[in-house]
Design a protein around this motif. Structure first.
Motif, PDB file in Angstrom:
ATOM      1  N   GLU A 230       2.874  -1.195   4.056  1.00 40.35           N
ATOM      2  CA  GLU A 230       2.867   0.216   3.689  1.00 40.35           C
ATOM      3  C   GLU A 230       4.264   0.651   3.271  1.00 40.35           C
ATOM      4  N   VAL A 231       4.337   1.300   2.105  1.00 40.43           N
ATOM      5  CA  VAL A 231       5.622   1.752   1.561  1.00 40.43           C
ATOM      6  C   VAL A 231       5.524   3.231   1.204  1.00 40.43           C
ATOM      7  N   SER A 232       6.522   3.995   1.659  1.00 38.96           N
ATOM      8  CA  SER A 232       6.553   5.437   1.403  1.00 38.96           C
ATOM      9  C   SER A 232       7.667   5.785   0.426  1.00 38.96           C
ATOM     10  N   VAL A 233       7.401   6.730  -0.463  1.00 41.34           N
ATOM     11  CA  VAL A 233       8.453   7.193  -1.376  1.00 41.34           C
ATOM     12  C   VAL A 233       9.112   8.471  -0.874  1.00 41.34           C
TER      13      VAL A 233
ATOM     14  N   LEU B  34       0.868  -1.181   0.000  1.00 44.72           N
ATOM     15  CA  LEU B  34       0.000   0.000   0.000  1.00 44.72           C
ATOM     16  C   LEU B  34       0.901   1.226   0.000  1.00 44.72           C
ATOM     17  N   MET B  35       0.797   2.044  -1.022  1.00 44.95           N
ATOM     18  CA  MET B  35       1.589   3.267  -1.035  1.00 44.95           C
ATOM     19  C   MET B  35       1.046   4.170   0.074  1.00 44.95           C
ATOM     20  N   SER B  36       1.943   4.658   0.938  1.00 43.93           N
ATOM     21  CA  SER B  36       1.486   5.393   2.119  1.00 43.93           C
ATOM     22  C   SER B  36       2.625   6.210   2.723  1.00 43.93           C
ATOM     23  N   PRO B  37       2.366   7.486   3.034  1.00 48.01           N
ATOM     24  CA  PRO B  37       3.438   8.292   3.637  1.00 48.01           C
ATOM     25  C   PRO B  37       3.857   7.773   5.025  1.00 48.01           C
ATOM     26  N   ARG B  38       3.052   6.904   5.622  1.00 49.76           N
ATOM     27  CA  ARG B  38       3.410   6.350   6.936  1.00 49.76           C
ATOM     28  C   ARG B  38       4.258   5.102   6.812  1.00 49.76           C
ATOM     29  N   GLY B  39       4.544   4.702   5.552  1.00 51.83           N
ATOM     30  CA  GLY B  39       5.117   3.387   5.321  1.00 51.83           C
ATOM     31  C   GLY B  39       6.607   3.286   5.502  1.00 51.83           C
TER      32      GLY B  39
ATOM     33  N   VAL C 246      -1.536  -1.181  -4.014  1.00 54.81           N
ATOM     34  CA  VAL C 246      -2.765  -0.445  -3.765  1.00 54.81           C
ATOM     35  C   VAL C 246      -2.432   1.040  -3.670  1.00 54.81           C
ATOM     36  N   CYS C 247      -3.135   1.846  -4.464  1.00 52.95           N
ATOM     37  CA  CYS C 247      -2.939   3.294  -4.438  1.00 52.95           C
ATOM     38  C   CYS C 247      -4.051   3.936  -3.624  1.00 52.95           C
ATOM     39  N   GLY C 248      -3.684   4.636  -2.575  1.00 48.83           N
ATOM     40  CA  GLY C 248      -4.680   5.341  -1.775  1.00 48.83           C
ATOM     41  C   GLY C 248      -5.057   6.662  -2.432  1.00 48.83           C
ATOM     42  N   ARG C 249      -6.166   7.201  -1.986  1.00 51.70           N
ATOM     43  CA  ARG C 249      -6.628   8.552  -2.367  1.00 51.70           C
ATOM     44  C   ARG C 249      -7.281   9.153  -1.138  1.00 51.70           C
ATOM     45  N   PHE C 250      -7.719  10.372  -1.212  1.00 50.13           N
ATOM     46  CA  PHE C 250      -8.381  11.062  -0.096  1.00 50.13           C
ATOM     47  C   PHE C 250      -7.471  11.079   1.129  1.00 50.13           C
ATOM     48  N   GLU C 251      -8.014  10.790   2.329  1.00 50.12           N
ATOM     49  CA  GLU C 251      -7.183  10.780   3.546  1.00 50.12           C
ATOM     50  C   GLU C 251      -6.479   9.446   3.737  1.00 50.12           C
ATOM     51  N   GLY C 252      -6.738   8.488   2.836  1.00 47.44           N
ATOM     52  CA  GLY C 252      -6.118   7.174   2.976  1.00 47.44           C
ATOM     53  C   GLY C 252      -7.172   6.098   3.071  1.00 47.44           C
TER      54      GLY C 252
ATOM     55  N   ASP D 229       9.252  11.754   2.553  1.00 46.57           N
ATOM     56  CA  ASP D 229       8.572  12.478   3.621  1.00 46.57           C
ATOM     57  C   ASP D 229       7.877  13.728   3.108  1.00 46.57           C
ATOM     58  N   TYR D 230       6.861  13.505   2.298  1.00 49.73           N
ATOM     59  CA  TYR D 230       6.008  14.559   1.777  1.00 49.73           C
ATOM     60  C   TYR D 230       4.700  13.877   1.424  1.00 49.73           C
ATOM     61  N   VAL D 231       3.650  14.655   1.226  1.00 48.41           N
ATOM     62  CA  VAL D 231       2.341  14.052   0.985  1.00 48.41           C
ATOM     63  C   VAL D 231       1.902  14.292  -0.457  1.00 48.41           C
ATOM     64  N   LEU D 232       1.630  13.194  -1.158  1.00 50.13           N
ATOM     65  CA  LEU D 232       1.081  13.258  -2.514  1.00 50.13           C
ATOM     66  C   LEU D 232      -0.436  13.242  -2.417  1.00 50.13           C
ATOM     67  N   SER D 233      -1.106  13.607  -3.512  1.00 51.64           N
ATOM     68  CA  SER D 233      -2.571  13.568  -3.480  1.00 51.64           C
ATOM     69  C   SER D 233      -3.092  12.152  -3.690  1.00 51.64           C
ATOM     70  N   GLY D 234      -2.225  11.250  -4.154  1.00 52.86           N
ATOM     71  CA  GLY D 234      -2.662   9.870  -4.338  1.00 52.86           C
ATOM     72  C   GLY D 234      -1.469   8.952  -4.471  1.00 52.86           C
ATOM     73  N   GLY D 235      -1.723   7.658  -4.335  1.00 51.10           N
ATOM     74  CA  GLY D 235      -0.650   6.682  -4.398  1.00 51.10           C
ATOM     75  C   GLY D 235      -0.106   6.414  -5.792  1.00 51.10           C
ATOM     76  N   GLU D 236      -0.806   6.914  -6.840  1.00 48.82           N
ATOM     77  CA  GLU D 236      -0.408   6.567  -8.216  1.00 48.82           C
ATOM     78  C   GLU D 236       1.005   7.036  -8.577  1.00 48.82           C
ATOM     79  N   PRO D 237       1.334   8.330  -8.335  1.00 53.91           N
ATOM     80  CA  PRO D 237       2.712   8.726  -8.651  1.00 53.91           C
ATOM     81  C   PRO D 237       3.735   7.934  -7.839  1.00 53.91           C
ATOM     82  N   ALA D 238       3.398   7.582  -6.616  1.00 57.27           N
ATOM     83  CA  ALA D 238       4.310   6.784  -5.785  1.00 57.27           C
ATOM     84  C   ALA D 238       4.484   5.383  -6.387  1.00 57.27           C
ATOM     85  N   ALA D 239       3.385   4.809  -6.885  1.00 57.70           N
ATOM     86  CA  ALA D 239       3.454   3.481  -7.514  1.00 57.70           C
ATOM     87  C   ALA D 239       4.312   3.539  -8.775  1.00 57.70           C
TER      88      ALA D 239
HETATM   89  N1  SAH Z   1      -3.918  11.398   5.358  1.00 55.76           N
HETATM   90  C1  SAH Z   1      -2.728  10.697   4.965  1.00 55.76           C
HETATM   91  C2  SAH Z   1      -2.252  11.174   3.584  1.00 55.76           C
HETATM   92  C3  SAH Z   1      -3.153  10.758   2.478  1.00 55.76           C
HETATM   93  S1  SAH Z   1      -2.526  11.222   0.908  1.00 55.76           S
HETATM   94  C4  SAH Z   1      -1.632  10.962   5.978  1.00 55.76           C
HETATM   95  O1  SAH Z   1      -1.601  12.044   6.551  1.00 55.76           O
HETATM   96  O2  SAH Z   1      -0.792  10.068   6.209  1.00 55.76           O
HETATM   97  C5  SAH Z   1      -3.462  10.177  -0.167  1.00 55.76           C
HETATM   98  C6  SAH Z   1      -2.767   8.937  -0.669  1.00 55.76           C
HETATM   99  O3  SAH Z   1      -1.607   9.300  -1.384  1.00 55.76           O
HETATM  100  C7  SAH Z   1      -2.294   7.976   0.401  1.00 55.76           C
HETATM  101  O4  SAH Z   1      -3.308   7.083   0.787  1.00 55.76           O
HETATM  102  C8  SAH Z   1      -1.164   7.240  -0.311  1.00 55.76           C
HETATM  103  O5  SAH Z   1      -1.643   6.151  -1.083  1.00 55.76           O
HETATM  104  C9  SAH Z   1      -0.615   8.306  -1.253  1.00 55.76           C
HETATM  105  N2  SAH Z   1       0.613   8.948  -0.757  1.00 55.76           N
HETATM  106  C10 SAH Z   1       0.737  10.217  -0.323  1.00 55.76           C
HETATM  107  N3  SAH Z   1       1.992  10.492   0.045  1.00 55.76           N
HETATM  108  C11 SAH Z   1       2.713   9.381  -0.173  1.00 55.76           C
HETATM  109  C12 SAH Z   1       4.087   9.037   0.023  1.00 55.76           C
HETATM  110  N4  SAH Z   1       4.958   9.915   0.522  1.00 55.76           N
HETATM  111  N5  SAH Z   1       4.482   7.786  -0.294  1.00 55.76           N
HETATM  112  C13 SAH Z   1       3.598   6.878  -0.783  1.00 55.76           C
HETATM  113  N6  SAH Z   1       2.284   7.154  -0.984  1.00 55.76           N
HETATM  114  C14 SAH Z   1       1.845   8.370  -0.685  1.00 55.76           C
END
Ligand code: SAH
Length: 232
Positions: free
Chosen positions: A131-134, A87-92, A112-118, A136-146
């Motif tokens: 959970e895998v992170s690309v 799961l692409m995720s900034p917490r990963g 799995v690409c997340g959207r919205f708040e996750g 320490d910044y927040v994307l709008s969705g997991g697609e660019p991370a994938a």
């Molecule tokens: N509310 C979440 C951020 C959601 S961003 C938080 O604060 O942790 C929406 C989606 O974008 C996430 O579900 C994830 O799939 C993707 N995404 C955002 N930043 C990412 C990152 N640094 N690495 C991987 N995926 C990321």
């Protein structure tokens, strides 16, 4: 068997995107790897095809529903599928070259690409999503991370890179950043290529590259020399 990437997304049109061009694109055409992008929304069941709902306990935004996402995962990847589910995720777990190599050595990945708040936490647990992170910044969705993750994996697959040795000398492969690179012309805007690189002395060149790598890494990324382990 070639490497199979299955991506679950609300935006399947984003794939293969940039991975359809250049080295990765040629590899895709030649069957060195394959990509299946599945639309999570086709697994929604209500009249509005909802994939998200408001967060329990309040707060901004929307959360991806566990039932819809689990159906999408189960349809794309059977219970005995040996591929890791990410799961692409900034917490990963921070994505590293070592982890990319590990994934590239396997039979494929389910992403799995997340959207919205996750996504709802329960689907992460119930479907063993890693959970895998690309970064320490927040994307709008997991697609660019994938796309980033797959680009890093695909270039390591057998047959993709023209010169296979180049993959082993890059930044991070030896825990260090790469040394500076130069090419012709020998003099450009009054700047010279470091003479050692033109000396033909292979041992001296290797020493210079190593020294430059170590200095750069110490200056810019001392964390690579003294890494902290990722704790789940
Ligand atoms: N509310 C979440 C951020 C959601 S961003 C938080 O604060 O942790 C929406 C989606 O974008 C996430 O579900 C994830 O799939 C993707 N995404 C955002 N930043 C990412 C990152 N640094 N690495 C991987 N995926 C990321």
């Amino acid at each position: 068997m070639s490497f199979l990437a299955t991506v679950l997304t609300l935006y399947p049109d984003m794939f293969p995107g940039p991975l359809g061009l250049s080295m990765a694109g040629r590899g895709l055409q030649d069957g060195l790897w394959s990509l299946a992008a599945h639309d999570i929304r086709t697994h929604a069941t209500d009249r509005h095809a909802s994939v998200d709902d408001t967060p329990a306990g309040g707060g901004p935004g929307m959360v991806m529903k566990p039932d819809v996402l689990a159906r999408a995962i189960d349809a794309a990847s059977a219970a005995n599928d040996p591929r890791p589910r990410l799961l692409m995720s900034p917490r990963g777990r921070p994505l590293t070259q070592a982890y990319v190599r590990e994934l590239a050595a396997g039979s494929g990945v389910v992403i799995v690409c997340g959207r919205f708040e996750g996504v709802d936490e329960r689907v992460i647990e119930a479907r063993n999503l890693i959970e895998v992170s690309v970064g320490d910044y927040v994307l709008s969705g997991g697609e660019p991370a994938a796309l980033v993750l797959l680009d890093a994996i695909v270039r390591l697959l057998p047959g993709i890179m023209g010169n296979d040795a180049s993959g082993n000398e890059e930044s991070f492969e030896h825990g260090l950043l790469e040394h500076p690179q130069y090419t012709r012309p020998r003099q450009w805007e009054g700047r010279e290529i470091p003479p050692v690189l033109l000396s033909g002395d292979h041992a001296a060149i290797a020493r210079w590259k190593r020294q430059q790598s170590e200095n750069l890494t110490e200056q810019r990324r001392p964390d690579l020399i003294r890494p902290k382990d990722w704790k789940k």
